[in-house]
Design a protein around this motif. Structure first.
Motif, PDB file in Angstrom:
ATOM      1  N   PRO A 118      10.730   2.548   5.447  1.00 57.76           N
ATOM      2  CA  PRO A 118      11.626   3.611   4.979  1.00 57.76           C
ATOM      3  C   PRO A 118      12.615   4.023   6.064  1.00 57.76           C
ATOM      4  N   LYS A 119      13.825   4.340   5.654  1.00 59.66           N
ATOM      5  CA  LYS A 119      14.845   4.800   6.591  1.00 59.66           C
ATOM      6  C   LYS A 119      14.627   6.282   6.886  1.00 59.66           C
ATOM      7  N   VAL A 120      14.767   6.615   8.152  1.00 53.39           N
ATOM      8  CA  VAL A 120      14.594   7.993   8.569  1.00 53.39           C
ATOM      9  C   VAL A 120      15.870   8.465   9.254  1.00 53.39           C
ATOM     10  N   ARG A 121      16.368   9.605   8.832  1.00 54.48           N
ATOM     11  CA  ARG A 121      17.600  10.148   9.410  1.00 54.48           C
ATOM     12  C   ARG A 121      17.308  11.464  10.141  1.00 54.48           C
ATOM     13  N   ASN A 122      17.997  11.627  11.266  1.00 56.75           N
ATOM     14  CA  ASN A 122      17.957  12.888  12.007  1.00 56.75           C
ATOM     15  C   ASN A 122      16.557  13.281  12.468  1.00 56.75           C
ATOM     16  N   ALA A 132       5.566   2.905  13.212  1.00 57.39           N
ATOM     17  CA  ALA A 132       4.157   2.682  13.560  1.00 57.39           C
ATOM     18  C   ALA A 132       3.320   2.469  12.303  1.00 57.39           C
ATOM     19  N   MET A 133       3.577   3.289  11.270  1.00 54.60           N
ATOM     20  CA  MET A 133       2.808   3.154  10.030  1.00 54.60           C
ATOM     21  C   MET A 133       3.119   1.827   9.342  1.00 54.60           C
ATOM     22  N   TYR A 134       4.358   1.371   9.455  1.00 55.14           N
ATOM     23  CA  TYR A 134       4.724   0.079   8.874  1.00 55.14           C
ATOM     24  C   TYR A 134       3.965  -1.050   9.563  1.00 55.14           C
ATOM     25  N   VAL A 138       1.080  -3.522   7.856  1.00 57.10           N
ATOM     26  CA  VAL A 138       1.165  -4.981   7.872  1.00 57.10           C
ATOM     27  C   VAL A 138      -0.129  -5.581   8.424  1.00 57.10           C
ATOM     28  N   ALA A 139      -0.559  -5.069   9.581  1.00 58.44           N
ATOM     29  CA  ALA A 139      -1.756  -5.614  10.228  1.00 58.44           C
ATOM     30  C   ALA A 139      -3.004  -5.409   9.376  1.00 58.44           C
ATOM     31  N   ILE A 140      -3.178  -4.200   8.847  1.00 63.03           N
ATOM     32  CA  ILE A 140      -4.392  -3.886   8.095  1.00 63.03           C
ATOM     33  C   ILE A 140      -4.439  -4.654   6.779  1.00 63.03           C
ATOM     34  N   VAL A 141      -3.313  -4.717   6.077  1.00 62.77           N
ATOM     35  CA  VAL A 141      -3.281  -5.439   4.804  1.00 62.77           C
ATOM     36  C   VAL A 141      -3.588  -6.910   5.021  1.00 62.77           C
ATOM     37  N   PRO A 156      -6.786 -18.140  -2.388  1.00 61.35           N
ATOM     38  CA  PRO A 156      -5.688 -17.340  -2.929  1.00 61.35           C
ATOM     39  C   PRO A 156      -5.662 -15.894  -2.445  1.00 61.35           C
ATOM     40  N   ASN A 157      -6.802 -15.399  -1.934  1.00 63.45           N
ATOM     41  CA  ASN A 157      -6.827 -14.026  -1.422  1.00 63.45           C
ATOM     42  C   ASN A 157      -6.088 -13.897  -0.096  1.00 63.45           C
ATOM     43  N   LEU A 158      -5.816 -15.032   0.553  1.00 60.27           N
ATOM     44  CA  LEU A 158      -5.051 -14.998   1.797  1.00 60.27           C
ATOM     45  C   LEU A 158      -3.595 -14.672   1.502  1.00 60.27           C
ATOM     46  N   LEU A 159      -3.037 -13.783   2.273  1.00 60.96           N
ATOM     47  CA  LEU A 159      -1.643 -13.385   2.059  1.00 60.96           C
ATOM     48  C   LEU A 159      -0.731 -14.047   3.088  1.00 60.96           C
ATOM     49  N   ASP A 160       0.492 -14.343   2.669  1.00 57.11           N
ATOM     50  CA  ASP A 160       1.543 -14.803   3.572  1.00 57.11           C
ATOM     51  C   ASP A 160       2.605 -13.713   3.590  1.00 57.11           C
ATOM     52  N   LEU A 161       2.473 -12.824   4.554  1.00 53.02           N
ATOM     53  CA  LEU A 161       3.348 -11.657   4.596  1.00 53.02           C
ATOM     54  C   LEU A 161       4.677 -11.964   5.284  1.00 53.02           C
ATOM     55  N   SER A 162       5.711 -11.350   4.770  1.00 54.54           N
ATOM     56  CA  SER A 162       7.031 -11.425   5.396  1.00 54.54           C
ATOM     57  C   SER A 162       7.330 -10.068   6.025  1.00 54.54           C
ATOM     58  N   VAL A 163       7.717 -10.081   7.280  1.00 50.85           N
ATOM     59  CA  VAL A 163       8.059  -8.833   7.967  1.00 50.85           C
ATOM     60  C   VAL A 163       9.446  -8.960   8.575  1.00 50.85           C
ATOM     61  N   LEU A 164      10.000  -7.841   8.975  1.00 47.36           N
ATOM     62  CA  LEU A 164      11.343  -7.827   9.542  1.00 47.36           C
ATOM     63  C   LEU A 164      11.386  -8.599  10.864  1.00 47.36           C
ATOM     64  N   ASN A 165      12.264  -9.567  10.957  1.00 47.74           N
ATOM     65  CA  ASN A 165      12.368 -10.384  12.170  1.00 47.74           C
ATOM     66  C   ASN A 165      12.831  -9.593  13.377  1.00 47.74           C
ATOM     67  N   THR A 166      13.447  -8.442  13.128  1.00 45.24           N
ATOM     68  CA  THR A 166      13.990  -7.638  14.225  1.00 45.24           C
ATOM     69  C   THR A 166      12.905  -6.868  14.976  1.00 45.24           C
TER      70      THR A 166
END
Length: 288
Positions: A118-122, A132-134, A138-141, A156-166
């Protein structure tokens, strides 16, 4: 696996500590922050219950093996026949799918669908908290998906997660995920019964011992039979591993529950927090 579960507990504990250290007034909490924290907490409580259910089921199967070993100590043909029947019961019990464990798959995929930053402003503190929560989500899921695959024996229960490369930890996460998923899928493709090494060993022993008992071979039929009985005693290693895993999952359940409950209590007792802050979704989570 219990060390991995301890790691998941530490991740959640670190998030709880970060929330306290940042000292962000609850009045300044954005609904999105609450959604991220409470949504994953409730769903992970459900997953913890499913894991506990499966561990209990595996422990029950161990009782059957203990009865088998007791029967085999008698060297009586009648007792051997009973041992054969008990081994058959073990095979049926262990081969039955656990309905609770089956719920992990849709829960994990639901969490993946909500995996965003989520984007956070100000709010500099808000940005730190959300990032940190993101990362924690990711790690816990992902780790929970590995647990679900190992306990269910289902790739099939194994996940292939995509995360922000930045993100600074993205490349490390991708390396770990690629290595673990590749090894796990290779293992399952080779016909492994489960992702638990100790349970696989017991299953292999049962497959050897069962036909010997079925054809009424006794302890005097050779060293092969005696070795098979001896190997079955290694089931104690499985019991110890399950006990350690059960304690780790229980500890994780407690840290997730206390963190979410404390946050909800603070929301309800804080002065000046508008009713919209809680929202129907948070109320539903509190009831669950």
């Amino acid at each position: 696996m219990d060390e991995t579960s301890d790691g998941v507990t530490e991740i959640h504990r670190d998030i709880n500590n970060l929330i306290a250290d940042l000292e962000i007034p609850l009045i300044d909490w954005d609904d999105k922050w609450l959604d991220v924290y409470l949504d994953i907490s409730v769903k992970l409580l459900d997953i913890s219950v499913a894991f506990t259910s499966e561990i209990t089921r595996l422990n029950q199967s161990h009782l059957l093996l203990q009865c088998v070993l007791h029967r085999l100590e008698s060297h009586s043909p009648e007792q051997f026949m009973q041992a054969c029947s008990l081994l058959d019961s073990w095979r049926q019990h262990i081969g039955t799918k656990n309905p609770r464990l089956e719920t992990c798959h849709p829960i994990l995929h639901n969490l993946v669908e909500s995996l965003n930053l989520p984007k956070v402003r100000n709010s500099a503190k808000g940005k730190v908290l959300v990032r940190a929560m993101y990362g924690a989500k990711v790690a816990i899921v992902y780790i929970c998906s590995v647990f679900a695959a190992a306990l269910s024996g289902s790739a099939p229960n194994l996940l292939d997660l995509s995360v922000l490369n930045t993100l600074p930890w993205a490349s490390v996460f991708f390396d770990v995920q690629t290595t673990v998923n590749s090894d796990a899928r290779k293992m399952f493709s080779c016909g492994k019964f489960t992702g638990l090494r100790e349970l696989d060993a017991v299953d292999a022993c049962v497959k050897t011992l069962y036909p010997l008992l079925q054809h009424r071979f006794g302890s005097n039929e050779g060293e092969w039979f005696r070795n098979s009985v001896s190997d079955l005693r290694t089931a104690e290693e499985l019991l110890q591993g399950l006990d350690n895993l059960s304690k780790a999952v229980d500890g994780y359940f407690k840290i997730v529950w206390t963190g979410g409950y404390a946050l909800l209590c603070n929301l309800r007792t804080s002065v000046g927090v508008p009713n919209s802050m809680l929202g129907r979704k948070v109320e539903e989570q509190a009831v669950r």
